[in-house]
Design a protein around this motif. Structure first.
Motif, PDB file in Angstrom:
ATOM      1  N   LEU A 111       0.840  -1.194   0.000  1.00 13.95           N
ATOM      2  CA  LEU A 111       0.000   0.000   0.000  1.00 13.95           C
ATOM      3  C   LEU A 111       0.883   1.254   0.000  1.00 13.95           C
ATOM      4  O   LEU A 111       2.066   1.194   0.368  1.00 13.95           O
ATOM      5  CB  LEU A 111      -0.916  -0.024   1.225  1.00 13.95           C
ATOM      6  N   PRO A 112       0.339   2.405  -0.402  1.00 13.11           N
ATOM      7  CA  PRO A 112       1.156   3.623  -0.531  1.00 13.11           C
ATOM      8  C   PRO A 112       1.877   4.037   0.761  1.00 13.11           C
ATOM      9  O   PRO A 112       2.939   4.649   0.720  1.00 13.11           O
ATOM     10  CB  PRO A 112       0.137   4.688  -0.952  1.00 13.11           C
ATOM     11  N   GLY A 113       1.306   3.705   1.916  1.00 18.60           N
ATOM     12  CA  GLY A 113       1.913   4.122   3.172  1.00 18.60           C
ATOM     13  C   GLY A 113       3.298   3.562   3.413  1.00 18.60           C
ATOM     14  O   GLY A 113       4.086   4.127   4.187  1.00 18.60           O
ATOM     15  N   VAL A 114       3.625   2.454   2.743  1.00 21.01           N
ATOM     16  CA  VAL A 114       4.937   1.832   2.919  1.00 21.01           C
ATOM     17  C   VAL A 114       6.048   2.780   2.488  1.00 21.01           C
ATOM     18  O   VAL A 114       7.041   2.985   3.191  1.00 21.01           O
ATOM     19  CB  VAL A 114       5.031   0.501   2.143  1.00 21.01           C
ATOM     20  N   ASP A 115       5.887   3.371   1.322  1.00 15.73           N
ATOM     21  CA  ASP A 115       6.908   4.304   0.819  1.00 15.73           C
ATOM     22  C   ASP A 115       7.054   5.513   1.741  1.00 15.73           C
ATOM     23  O   ASP A 115       8.167   6.009   1.949  1.00 15.73           O
ATOM     24  CB  ASP A 115       6.553   4.762  -0.597  1.00 15.73           C
ATOM     25  N   SER A 116       5.946   5.987   2.287  1.00 17.77           N
ATOM     26  CA  SER A 116       6.011   7.138   3.201  1.00 17.77           C
ATOM     27  C   SER A 116       6.830   6.806   4.437  1.00 17.77           C
ATOM     28  O   SER A 116       7.674   7.605   4.869  1.00 17.77           O
ATOM     29  CB  SER A 116       4.594   7.569   3.619  1.00 17.77           C
ATOM     30  N   LEU A 117       6.590   5.633   5.014  1.00 16.60           N
ATOM     31  CA  LEU A 117       7.320   5.245   6.226  1.00 16.60           C
ATOM     32  C   LEU A 117       8.793   5.009   5.931  1.00 16.60           C
ATOM     33  O   LEU A 117       9.658   5.435   6.704  1.00 16.60           O
ATOM     34  CB  LEU A 117       6.691   3.996   6.838  1.00 16.60           C
ATOM     35  N   ILE A 118       9.086   4.348   4.815  1.00 14.85           N
ATOM     36  CA  ILE A 118      10.484   4.091   4.454  1.00 14.85           C
ATOM     37  C   ILE A 118      11.217   5.407   4.202  1.00 14.85           C
ATOM     38  O   ILE A 118      12.359   5.593   4.633  1.00 14.85           O
ATOM     39  CB  ILE A 118      10.563   3.165   3.223  1.00 14.85           C
ATOM     40  N   ILE A 140      13.979  -2.709   3.753  1.00 19.19           N
ATOM     41  CA  ILE A 140      14.310  -2.391   2.351  1.00 19.19           C
ATOM     42  C   ILE A 140      14.508  -3.671   1.550  1.00 19.19           C
ATOM     43  O   ILE A 140      14.028  -3.796   0.411  1.00 19.19           O
ATOM     44  CB  ILE A 140      15.585  -1.518   2.295  1.00 19.19           C
ATOM     45  N   HIS A 141      15.200  -4.642   2.140  1.00 16.26           N
ATOM     46  CA  HIS A 141      15.449  -5.916   1.439  1.00 16.26           C
ATOM     47  C   HIS A 141      14.132  -6.627   1.134  1.00 16.26           C
ATOM     48  O   HIS A 141      13.926  -7.121   0.010  1.00 16.26           O
ATOM     49  CB  HIS A 141      16.345  -6.807   2.293  1.00 16.26           C
ATOM     50  N   LEU A 142      13.225  -6.645   2.104  1.00 17.38           N
ATOM     51  CA  LEU A 142      11.941  -7.308   1.891  1.00 17.38           C
ATOM     52  C   LEU A 142      11.107  -6.580   0.836  1.00 17.38           C
ATOM     53  O   LEU A 142      10.477  -7.217  -0.020  1.00 17.38           O
ATOM     54  CB  LEU A 142      11.167  -7.389   3.204  1.00 17.38           C
ATOM     55  N   ARG A 143      11.102  -5.258   0.905  1.00 11.21           N
ATOM     56  CA  ARG A 143      10.332  -4.510  -0.099  1.00 11.21           C
ATOM     57  C   ARG A 143      10.876  -4.778  -1.495  1.00 11.21           C
ATOM     58  O   ARG A 143      10.112  -4.991  -2.461  1.00 11.21           O
ATOM     59  CB  ARG A 143      10.348  -3.013   0.186  1.00 11.21           C
ATOM     60  N   THR A 144      12.204  -4.754  -1.643  1.00 14.15           N
ATOM     61  CA  THR A 144      12.816  -4.993  -2.956  1.00 14.15           C
ATOM     62  C   THR A 144      12.487  -6.393  -3.456  1.00 14.15           C
ATOM     63  O   THR A 144      12.108  -6.590  -4.624  1.00 14.15           O
ATOM     64  CB  THR A 144      14.343  -4.815  -2.869  1.00 14.15           C
ATOM     65  N   THR A 145      12.619  -7.365  -2.548  1.00 18.19           N
ATOM     66  CA  THR A 145      12.344  -8.761  -2.924  1.00 18.19           C
ATOM     67  C   THR A 145      10.897  -8.952  -3.350  1.00 18.19           C
ATOM     68  O   THR A 145      10.602  -9.584  -4.374  1.00 18.19           O
ATOM     69  CB  THR A 145      12.656  -9.688  -1.735  1.00 18.19           C
ATOM     70  N   LEU A 146       9.977  -8.376  -2.592  1.00 16.74           N
ATOM     71  CA  LEU A 146       8.550  -8.593  -2.849  1.00 16.74           C
ATOM     72  C   LEU A 146       8.004  -7.749  -3.999  1.00 16.74           C
ATOM     73  O   LEU A 146       6.840  -7.912  -4.387  1.00 16.74           O
ATOM     74  CB  LEU A 146       7.753  -8.304  -1.571  1.00 16.74           C
ATOM     75  N   LEU A 165       7.388  -6.094  10.540  1.00 21.07           N
ATOM     76  CA  LEU A 165       8.534  -5.191  10.692  1.00 21.07           C
ATOM     77  C   LEU A 165       8.126  -3.735  10.484  1.00 21.07           C
ATOM     78  O   LEU A 165       8.607  -2.841  11.189  1.00 21.07           O
ATOM     79  CB  LEU A 165       9.650  -5.569   9.716  1.00 21.07           C
ATOM     80  N   LEU A 166       7.254  -3.482   9.537  1.00 17.14           N
ATOM     81  CA  LEU A 166       6.794  -2.113   9.293  1.00 17.14           C
ATOM     82  C   LEU A 166       5.993  -1.577  10.483  1.00 17.14           C
ATOM     83  O   LEU A 166       6.189  -0.433  10.912  1.00 17.14           O
ATOM     84  CB  LEU A 166       5.953  -2.061   8.021  1.00 17.14           C
ATOM     85  N   THR A 167       5.104  -2.394  11.028  1.00 16.09           N
ATOM     86  CA  THR A 167       4.315  -1.942  12.181  1.00 16.09           C
ATOM     87  C   THR A 167       5.200  -1.784  13.404  1.00 16.09           C
ATOM     88  O   THR A 167       5.036  -0.839  14.189  1.00 16.09           O
ATOM     89  CB  THR A 167       3.175  -2.934  12.484  1.00 16.09           C
ATOM     90  N   ASP A 168       6.138  -2.702  13.578  1.00 22.58           N
ATOM     91  CA  ASP A 168       7.093  -2.611  14.689  1.00 22.58           C
ATOM     92  C   ASP A 168       7.900  -1.318  14.584  1.00 22.58           C
ATOM     93  O   ASP A 168       8.104  -0.609  15.588  1.00 22.58           O
ATOM     94  CB  ASP A 168       8.031  -3.823  14.650  1.00 22.58           C
ATOM     95  N   ALA A 169       8.346  -0.988  13.378  1.00 21.47           N
ATOM     96  CA  ALA A 169       9.109   0.250  13.168  1.00 21.47           C
ATOM     97  C   ALA A 169       8.259   1.478  13.467  1.00 21.47           C
ATOM     98  O   ALA A 169       8.732   2.434  14.100  1.00 21.47           O
ATOM     99  CB  ALA A 169       9.625   0.304  11.733  1.00 21.47           C
ATOM    100  N   PHE A 170       7.004   1.475  13.028  1.00 21.05           N
ATOM    101  CA  PHE A 170       6.110   2.615  13.274  1.00 21.05           C
ATOM    102  C   PHE A 170       5.943   2.840  14.775  1.00 21.05           C
ATOM    103  O   PHE A 170       6.049   3.975  15.266  1.00 21.05           O
ATOM    104  CB  PHE A 170       4.748   2.363  12.622  1.00 21.05           C
TER     105      PHE A 170
END
Length: 584
Positions: A111-118, A140-146, A165-170
């Motif tokens: 979803l678009p929110g991923v890029d915003s958080l990264i 970053i590795h997971l996003r690139t892979t997926l 990992l994204l929710t944990d980071a947030f």
């Protein structure tokens, strides 16, 4: 059924004649429940789970998220070697509310929110954060892979990892921005379920409802002007900083011990080689001329006295790298998060590394004064209190710590020490005692007397003293050594704070009381203080409306769009770096 359970049933069959039919029925039901629980044991996160039908991917990802969180709760956040969750407790609660559905992807698409958080994580240094704390490279590795590997795009396990990992980071970012990192793990919001909804769930809900990430994260941070000013200077600092993590030099080393001195020289050689000032010789030590020459080069670069000698000033300068300064910025931003969300309308602010006191009134600084604070050996404590009373021409009762460390050894050598210092000895009945009549040799941990200096121009406290409640027996005061305010380094006292503009401070406090009280109920004013000082009269003035006092340790601050750094006089920032920012 395993052999152990067969054995249980066999034993029950032997003794069932002793049980009533009803008791046997309940026992069998109980055993059935145990066996059912064993058969429904929690499933660990799989290594991979390929889902060919994209329409069913969310359901499989959801199951893997649930399994991963179950494992995390059992293993302090560790799911397996490649997945560690730091906020696993609030994560479990939040995902449970969302029925464990993926939050950051839908049927194999982020979803678009991923890029915003990264993007925020990548630039989080502008808020004094470190992206490595949030497992940035793994994300970053997971996003690139997926997004690039067509085979792995179908792996529900990878999508579950990315989501967690994204929710944990947030959540981690939310806590760091609002609470800061300068507290023990037991005090962190992530370990207090009463904090979850407000500090973690509300920001996440706003984000998933399409509120802007920048606005959400900004709302979590302090609104103190000093915090905002410091943040404004970070970008300019980052743009010009030297990112090399230079070798840190511990100094002083043990003088006279050849092993320690040679090890220090070797480390100094390494540090100077990192600045391209000497050629590193790993097999041997540089000769004295070579070392002195390289030191002079460095001293000239930093506008120090170019004498080629090793000194505390030289080592402090070598250690004060841009990487260390960035750590100090991060620490200072977090110190603001320890202040009240809203400061009082009026308050006294003392910044120890900055050697100044400020009187704040309605978002303006009424006046600023130089101060002298405690030495590194007797540091001024960090505290919050309020001015309770003012004493004109105070006496000084020497604290027990000073008596034990300084005066008792001197009295053992010469009982005339007190007379030379203008001090008097009293018993606890208030009777004056002749120091020469006391057997000082028998005391080691303290004395059954008071040592006191009478009021007057020569008193160590000067002509005025500001009391405030605290457990450290410290206070603000004038001094009989006013010439020391000319020094640039002013950590010189036994812990109390000496104020250069004590008269301005006293007048401000008195005027504040006079404004808030009926004029005829106040029995003194600024003219009274002036006359009492001129006549050397001793008075005690109770402050009716006590002005809050904050004594703080901020080794840098924003000034005119840049950042001004002060010396880390007590080494507090370095200690905090080692505790909370190791490896940064």
């Amino acid at each position: 059924m395993d052999s152990r359970n067969k054995g249980i049933l066999y034993k029950l069959s032997r003794f069932d004649i002793l049980l009533s039919p009803l008791s046997l029925f309940y026992l069998l039901i109980f055993l059935f429940c145990i066996l059912s629980c064993k058969s429904k044991r929690k499933q660990p996160l799989k290594d991979k789970e390929i889902v060919t039908d994209a329409r069913s991917l969310n359901a499989h990802v959801s199951e893997q998220i649930k399994n991963a969180l179950s494992a995390a709760l059992d293993n302090n956040g560790k799911v397996h070697d490649s997945l560690q969750l730091y906020f696993y407790k609030p994560l479990e609660t939040y995902y449970n509310r969302k029925e464990y559905l993926p939050l950051w992807s839908d049927t194999g698409r982020f979803l678009p929110g991923v890029d915003s958080l990264i993007h925020y994580m990548d630039s989080s240094v502008l808020d004094g954060l470190y992206k490595t704390d949030y497992q940035f490279e793994k994300i970053i590795h997971l996003r690139t892979t997926l997004t690039t590997d067509s085979a792995k795009m179908k792996d529900a396990v990878l999508w579950a990892k990315a989501d967690l990992l994204l929710t944990d980071a947030f959540m981690h970012i939310s806590e760091d921005l609002a609470q800061g990192r300068l507290q023990p793990d037991s005090s962190c919001w992530k370990n207090d379920s009463s904090k979850y909804a407000f500090h973690f769930f509300q920001p996440l809900d706003k984000f998933f409802k399409r509120d802007t990430l920048s606005g959400i994260l900004l709302s979590l941070q302090p609104i103190h002007k000093g915090y905002i000013d410091l943040k404004q200077g970070i970008r300019g600092f980052i743009d010009s900083m030297d990112n090399i993590n230079y070798t840190y030099l511990d100094y002083p080393y043990k003088a006279g011990e050849e092993k320690d001195s040679l090890a220090f020289i070797k480390k100094l050689q390494l540090r100077l080689s990192e600045s391209k000032l000497i050629e590193l010789n790993e097999k041997g030590y540089p000769d004295s001329l070579q070392l002195a020459t390289s030191i002079k080069k460095y001293q000239k670069q930093k506008r120090l006295t170019a004498d080629g000698k090793i000194s505390a000033v030289l080592i402090k300068t070598l250690n004060n790298t841009d990487v260390i300064k960035l750590n100090r910025i991060a620490v200072t931003l977090d110190r603001y998060k320890e202040l009240p969300a809203e400061m009082p309308q009026k308050y006294i602010w003392v910044n120890l590394p900055g050697y100044y006191l400020q009187m704040h009134d309605s978002d303006t600084v009424a006046f600023t004064s130089k101060i002298i604070c405690g030495k590194a050996a007797t540091p001024t404590p960090i505290l919050k209190s309020a001015i309770s009373d003012i004493i004109i021409f105070p006496t000084w009762t020497v604290p027990e710590s000073i008596i034990k460390k300084e005066m008792l050894p001197a009295l053992k050598r010469n009982p005339g020490y007190l007379a030379r210092k203008g001090l008097n000895l009293y018993n606890f009945q208030g009777e004056k005692i002749d120091p020469s009549t006391v057997n000082w040799a028998k005391y080691s941990k303290g004395i059954p007397y008071k040592i006191q200096q009478g009021s007057g121009d020569d008193n160590a406290l000067g002509v005025i003293k500001f009391n405030f409640e605290n457990p450290y027996a410290v206070y603000l005061h004038d001094t009989n050594q006013r010439y020391l305010f000319k020094n640039s380094m002013r950590s010189l006292s036994h812990g109390c704070v000496r104020v250069q503009d004590w008269e301005k401070l006293a007048f401000y406090i008195i005027r504040s009381d006079s404004v808030l009280l009926q004029p005829d109920t106040l029995k003194y004013n600024t003219d009274s203080i002036t006359n009492w000082i001129a006549n050397k009269e001793k008075h005690r003035l109770n402050v009716k409306f006590q002005i809050p006092l904050f004594i703080r340790y901020f080794s840098c601050e924003g000034k005119e769009g840049g950042i001004r750094f002060y010396e880390d006089i007590y080494g507090d920032d370095r200690k905090l770096k080692q505790m909370y920012f190791a490896g940064k």
